[in-house]
Design a protein around this motif. Structure first.
Motif, PDB file in Angstrom:
ATOM      1  N   LEU A  28     -10.228  -3.482   1.080  1.00  0.00           N
ATOM      2  CA  LEU A  28     -10.792  -4.201  -0.049  1.00  0.00           C
ATOM      3  C   LEU A  28     -10.486  -3.386  -1.307  1.00  0.00           C
ATOM      4  O   LEU A  28     -10.976  -2.270  -1.470  1.00  0.00           O
ATOM      5  CB  LEU A  28     -12.298  -4.381   0.131  1.00  0.00           C
ATOM      6  N   VAL A  29      -9.617  -3.927  -2.168  1.00  0.00           N
ATOM      7  CA  VAL A  29      -9.212  -3.239  -3.388  1.00  0.00           C
ATOM      8  C   VAL A  29      -9.536  -4.157  -4.565  1.00  0.00           C
ATOM      9  O   VAL A  29      -9.049  -5.283  -4.633  1.00  0.00           O
ATOM     10  CB  VAL A  29      -7.710  -2.895  -3.374  1.00  0.00           C
ATOM     11  N   ASN A  30     -10.388  -3.679  -5.460  1.00  0.00           N
ATOM     12  CA  ASN A  30     -10.808  -4.478  -6.619  1.00  0.00           C
ATOM     13  C   ASN A  30     -11.325  -5.858  -6.204  1.00  0.00           C
ATOM     14  O   ASN A  30     -11.018  -6.863  -6.837  1.00  0.00           O
ATOM     15  CB  ASN A  30      -9.657  -4.619  -7.618  1.00  0.00           C
ATOM     16  N   GLY A  31     -12.067  -5.911  -5.101  1.00  0.00           N
ATOM     17  CA  GLY A  31     -12.653  -7.166  -4.638  1.00  0.00           C
ATOM     18  C   GLY A  31     -11.694  -8.091  -3.915  1.00  0.00           C
ATOM     19  O   GLY A  31     -12.071  -9.201  -3.555  1.00  0.00           O
ATOM     20  N   GLU A  32     -10.452  -7.653  -3.682  1.00  0.00           N
ATOM     21  CA  GLU A  32      -9.467  -8.497  -3.016  1.00  0.00           C
ATOM     22  C   GLU A  32      -9.071  -7.895  -1.670  1.00  0.00           C
ATOM     23  O   GLU A  32      -8.861  -6.686  -1.554  1.00  0.00           O
ATOM     24  CB  GLU A  32      -8.215  -8.627  -3.896  1.00  0.00           C
ATOM     25  N   GLN A  33      -8.968  -8.757  -0.641  1.00  0.00           N
ATOM     26  CA  GLN A  33      -8.527  -8.295   0.672  1.00  0.00           C
ATOM     27  C   GLN A  33      -7.016  -8.103   0.656  1.00  0.00           C
ATOM     28  O   GLN A  33      -6.266  -9.024   0.359  1.00  0.00           O
ATOM     29  CB  GLN A  33      -8.886  -9.305   1.758  1.00  0.00           C
ATOM     30  N   ILE A  34      -6.590  -6.886   0.999  1.00  0.00           N
ATOM     31  CA  ILE A  34      -5.169  -6.568   1.044  1.00  0.00           C
ATOM     32  C   ILE A  34      -4.830  -6.061   2.440  1.00  0.00           C
ATOM     33  O   ILE A  34      -5.512  -5.183   2.979  1.00  0.00           O
ATOM     34  CB  ILE A  34      -4.802  -5.519  -0.027  1.00  0.00           C
ATOM     35  N   ALA A  35      -3.779  -6.646   3.028  1.00  0.00           N
ATOM     36  CA  ALA A  35      -3.296  -6.212   4.335  1.00  0.00           C
ATOM     37  C   ALA A  35      -2.353  -5.032   4.115  1.00  0.00           C
ATOM     38  O   ALA A  35      -1.388  -5.134   3.355  1.00  0.00           O
ATOM     39  CB  ALA A  35      -2.566  -7.355   5.030  1.00  0.00           C
ATOM     40  N   VAL A  36      -2.653  -3.910   4.757  1.00  0.00           N
ATOM     41  CA  VAL A  36      -1.887  -2.676   4.594  1.00  0.00           C
ATOM     42  C   VAL A  36      -1.235  -2.350   5.932  1.00  0.00           C
ATOM     43  O   VAL A  36      -1.919  -2.282   6.955  1.00  0.00           O
ATOM     44  CB  VAL A  36      -2.803  -1.517   4.146  1.00  0.00           C
ATOM     45  N   GLY A  50      -1.126  -9.570   0.297  1.00  0.00           N
ATOM     46  CA  GLY A  50      -2.411 -10.257   0.385  1.00  0.00           C
ATOM     47  C   GLY A  50      -2.749 -10.550   1.838  1.00  0.00           C
ATOM     48  O   GLY A  50      -1.875 -10.874   2.639  1.00  0.00           O
ATOM     49  N   ASN A  51      -4.001 -10.439   2.201  1.00  0.00           N
ATOM     50  CA  ASN A  51      -4.433 -10.656   3.587  1.00  0.00           C
ATOM     51  C   ASN A  51      -4.647 -12.124   3.923  1.00  0.00           C
ATOM     52  O   ASN A  51      -4.664 -12.503   5.081  1.00  0.00           O
ATOM     53  CB  ASN A  51      -5.722  -9.873   3.854  1.00  0.00           C
ATOM     54  N   LEU A  61      -3.793 -11.837   7.941  1.00  0.00           N
ATOM     55  CA  LEU A  61      -2.459 -11.235   8.022  1.00  0.00           C
ATOM     56  C   LEU A  61      -2.466  -9.786   8.489  1.00  0.00           C
ATOM     57  O   LEU A  61      -1.529  -9.346   9.155  1.00  0.00           O
ATOM     58  CB  LEU A  61      -1.729 -11.374   6.682  1.00  0.00           C
ATOM     59  N   SER A  62      -3.531  -9.037   8.205  1.00  0.00           N
ATOM     60  CA  SER A  62      -3.579  -7.638   8.638  1.00  0.00           C
ATOM     61  C   SER A  62      -3.581  -7.513  10.162  1.00  0.00           C
ATOM     62  O   SER A  62      -3.251  -6.463  10.694  1.00  0.00           O
ATOM     63  CB  SER A  62      -4.808  -6.931   8.066  1.00  0.00           C
TER      64      SER A  62
END
Length: 115
Positions: A28-36, A50-51, A61-62
């Motif tokens: 969770l980066v700046n309120g956004e779900q990011i798939a790493v 983006g997740n 997507l993660s």
């Protein structure tokens, strides 16, 4: 001279060793779900997209399978198996459903995302 790398806000999301090679996690980066994703193909690399899978309308997507299609490193969504390019976020089967891609790097054993 304007340096794009300095204008972005880099955030450490986790230690590299917390992501099993060739899999992803959600941050969770700046309120956004990011798939790493941690990709190990001769060298250790990280990617961030983006997740949220717009094809499945789910944040999954993660949890997809990492692989390659030709020269492209992709993740296959766990629901409809659409492939997303980890460098660009492009959905190969449905380009209109592409996702955002974010700069990602490894530094001091940490995974850093610019979002």
């Amino acid at each position: 001279m304007h340096n794009d790398r300095q204008s972005k806000q880099w955030t450490a999301v986790c230690r590299l060793d917390q992501i099993v090679p060739n899999t992803g996690v959600c941050a969770l980066v700046n309120g956004e779900q990011i798939a790493v994703f941690h990709v190990l193909d001769g060298e250790q690399r990280v990617f961030a997209i983006g997740n949220y899978d717009p094809n499945a309308e789910a944040a999954v997507l993660s949890r997809g399978l990492v692989g390659s299609l030709g020269e492209r490193i992709v993740v296959a969504s766990p629901i409809y198996k659409h492939h997303f390019d980890l460098q660009t976020g492009e959905c190969l089967e449905a380009p209109e459903h592409s996702v955002s891609a974010y700069p990602a790097r490894i530094g001091d054993g940490q995974v850093w995302i610019a979002a």
